[in-house]
Scaffold this motif. Structure first.
Motif, short mmCIF file in Angstrom:
data_model
loop_
_atom_site.label_atom_id
_atom_site.label_comp_id
_atom_site.label_asym_id
_atom_site.label_seq_id
_atom_site.Cartn_x
_atom_site.Cartn_y
_atom_site.Cartn_z
N VAL A 1 0.74 -1.01 0.02
CA VAL A 1 0.08 -0.09 0.18
C VAL A 1 0.65 1.39 -0.01
O VAL A 1 1.86 1.44 0.77
CB VAL A 1 -0.78 0.04 1.25
CG1 VAL A 1 -1.81 1.34 1.19
CG2 VAL A 1 -1.88 -1.10 1.26
N ALA B 1 -5.08 4.86 3.73
CA ALA B 1 -3.83 3.75 3.69
C ALA B 1 -3.73 2.68 4.67
O ALA B 1 -4.02 1.52 4.88
CB ALA B 1 -2.47 4.29 3.51
N VAL C 1 -4.47 -1.41 4.41
CA VAL C 1 -3.57 -2.41 5.07
C VAL C 1 -4.01 -3.26 6.11
O VAL C 1 -3.99 -4.42 5.82
CB VAL C 1 -2.09 -1.60 5.63
CG1 VAL C 1 -1.45 -0.97 4.58
CG2 VAL C 1 -2.55 -0.92 7.02
N CYS D 1 3.59 -1.16 3.99
CA CYS D 1 2.87 0.06 3.92
C CYS D 1 4.27 0.99 3.46
O CYS D 1 5.19 1.22 4.15
CB CYS D 1 2.20 0.82 4.82
SG CYS D 1 1.68 2.45 4.55
N TYR E 1 5.73 4.78 2.85
CA TYR E 1 5.56 5.99 3.10
C TYR E 1 6.94 6.76 3.01
O TYR E 1 7.92 6.63 3.69
CB TYR E 1 4.72 6.34 4.61
CG TYR E 1 4.54 7.96 4.54
CD1 TYR E 1 3.75 8.56 3.65
CD2 TYR E 1 4.96 8.42 5.91
CE1 TYR E 1 3.57 9.77 4.08
CE2 TYR E 1 4.68 9.82 5.93
CZ TYR E 1 4.07 10.55 5.26
OH TYR E 1 3.53 11.70 5.48
N VAL F 1 0.99 -5.59 9.82
CA VAL F 1 1.42 -4.85 8.90
C VAL F 1 2.98 -4.42 9.14
O VAL F 1 3.12 -3.93 10.46
CB VAL F 1 0.38 -3.53 8.86
CG1 VAL F 1 1.06 -2.65 7.91
CG2 VAL F 1 -1.08 -3.82 8.46
N PHE G 1 5.74 -1.24 8.21
CA PHE G 1 5.76 -0.22 7.56
C PHE G 1 7.11 0.14 7.23
O PHE G 1 8.14 -0.44 8.09
CB PHE G 1 5.40 1.09 8.83
CG PHE G 1 3.80 0.95 8.98
CD1 PHE G 1 2.94 2.06 8.04
CD2 PHE G 1 3.21 0.29 9.99
CE1 PHE G 1 1.90 1.92 8.27
CE2 PHE G 1 2.00 0.32 10.20
CZ PHE G 1 1.07 1.20 9.43
#
Length: 478
Positions: free
Chosen positions: A295, A302, A306, A319, A321, A343, A345
């Motif tokens: 994502v 977002a 996720v 994810c 970013y 998830v 990150f």
């Protein structure tokens, strides 16, 4: 007497509602926070300091009378608490669930600033109205007297429905036009059930229908009916369409199969929860089961993506970013919930392109934060030579939303828009330069919060009522 019930923050610690364990909640789309018991709600409400300048209230877009309904809850005067809460907010049970309280009311709580832990305002707000529905305290929409004037509202999201509520309670005839088959907008199709169970939204929709609001669903303005026809049919019109155009990705391979829009992905998931036929989900196009999901984005949309992918049984969910955790626009509470659920990150990363068609990887460039820009946020800069490929067979674009070109879609070149494509409207009355036409929510502000849309809708309705009343008084005087 009342003050003895309050100021308990010195002796009583902050306690949030119980949260279901990550392993259990990953298996369904039910809300993850349990309801307060009555004694817990009273105890947590009693932590409010009843400060002279309530920053929680001033930082709430609706300026809800938070200290008052906290005190009433602490005193077990729950029906009165509901009345005070409902007086300023059309959907307190929804705001209690989805508002980013950490950035608004709770983030500005005075006792939080003094190190005692903020009052759990959102959880108490949710508890009050859920209890009101259970106890039958929620009044039906039943105007004292019907009025002949009518208002057309384009968009059945929170802004449009908030306006409909205020207008209908004053007896105005209200028709809401919406392109979808259910009212609620993003409340229905955008926000997943683990944050907002859909029976909560449908309960409000039913209240509007029973209260005399006419819904014309599956109705696309510019196709099924023209904007000019809507204007001709009503004394005033409110544009409350929201913003649905997805900001796009650039770079090689960005058009490959397997790269999808967040709104399409979330809508498919929510439709499936209603039991609808969703061919794109059943085919796997908008289903994360067994897939390596990436994502792209750092906002609340977002986070919704996720966490939905986890529940659909994705093999892995990452994810990307471009800034770090501290600079992420999404709720920190949502980030923490997502991490608990599995998830990963990947901070300070941005897509450079995509490999394969169907997609099998994201070409990622690593970033660092440079000098602040005019807004004070540090600008991400590419670290040369640090590119790599992240495996993915489903990429979800969650980069935010932009307004559709309404003047073109509706064949209304006179509808004035800003250079960002948002509709021009007066800041206080929400009236556009087009006579009798108002605009509220994201189509004016750009992608924003539900609570701002509710405020806009209520204010626009009040401005319309003022104008209708003035016109009626003028006719009576003649």
């Amino acid at each position: 007497m009342a003050t003895q019930k309050m100021l308990k923050f010195v002796t009583l610690d902050r306690a949030t509602p119980e949260k279901r364990g990550a392993e259990a909640r990953k298996e369904d789309f039910g809300e993850i926070y349990r309801q307060y018991a009555a004694e817990q709600a009273e105890a947590q409400a009693s932590r409010c300091s009843q400060c002279g300048v309530p920053y929680c209230q001033s930082h709430c877009p609706l300026h809800n009378n938070i200290p008052d309904w906290l005190r009433l809850t602490a005193e077990n005067r729950l029906e009165e608490a509901y009345r005070v809460s409902q007086a300023t907010n059309t959907f307190p049970e929804i705001c209690g669930r989805i508002c980013p309280q950490d950035r608004l009311c709770e983030g500005n709580c005075v006792i939080e600033q003094s190190g005692h832990g903020t009052v759990t305002i959102g959880a108490v707000e949710k508890y009050i109205t859920d209890t009101a529905f259970e106890e039958g305290w929620v009044d039906p929409i039943a105007p004292y007297k019907e009025r002949p004037e009518s208002v057309g509202i384009i968009g059945a999201g929170p802004g449009g429905l908030a306006a409909a509520d205020v207008l209908r309670r004053q007896g105005v005839q209200v028709t809401v036009y919406d392109r979808y088959d259910r009212a609620g907008g993003l409340l229905t199709y955008g926000i997943p059930g683990f944050k907002l169970e859909k029976d909560i939204v449908l309960r409000r929709n039913k209240q509007f229908e029973e209260g005399g609001v006419t819904f014309k669903l599956n109705c696309s303005v510019g196709e099924d009916i023209s904007f000019a026809e809507i204007r001709a049919a009503h004394d005033a019109v409110i544009i409350a369409t929201g913003v649905y155009k997805t900001r796009d990705l650039q770079g090689p391979g960005s058009g490959a199969d397997g790269i999808v829009r967040a709104i399409d992905y979330l809508t498919a998931s929510n439709r499936k929860s209603f039991g609808d036929a969703v061919p794109e989900f059943d085919s796997g196009e908008l289903n994360a089961k067994g897939r390596k999901v990436v994502v792209i984005g750092g906002g609340d949309t977002a986070m919704d993506c996720v966490r939905t992918a986890i529940r659909q049984g994705a093999e892995s969910v990452k994810c990307l970013y471009r800034r770090d955790r501290a600079n992420m626009p999404g709720s920190q509470r949502e980030v923490a919930n997502a991490e608990e659920e599995g998830v990963e990150f990947v901070w300070l990363t941005a897509p450079k392109g995509f490999a394969g068609d169907p997609v099998n990887g994201v070409m990622v460039q690593k970033m660092r934060l440079g000098q602040p820009d005019a807004t004070g946020r540090q600008v991400p800069e590419v670290i040369e030579g640090a590119d790599y490929v992240e495996e993915a067979d489903l990429v979800i674009k969650a980069l935010g939303f932009e307004p559709e070109d309404l003047p073109a879609l509706w064949n209304e070149p006179e509808l004035e828009v800003t250079r960002w494509g948002t509709v021009k409207a007066n800041f206080r009355t929400h009236e556009t330069p087009m006579e009798g036409v108002y605009a509220v929510g994201d189509i004016v502000r750009g992608a924003s919060l539900v609570v701002w849309a509710i405020r806009d809708g209520r204010e626009a309705a009040e401005a319309i009522l003022e104008k209708l009343n003035a016109a009626g008084a003028s006719v009576a005087a003649e």
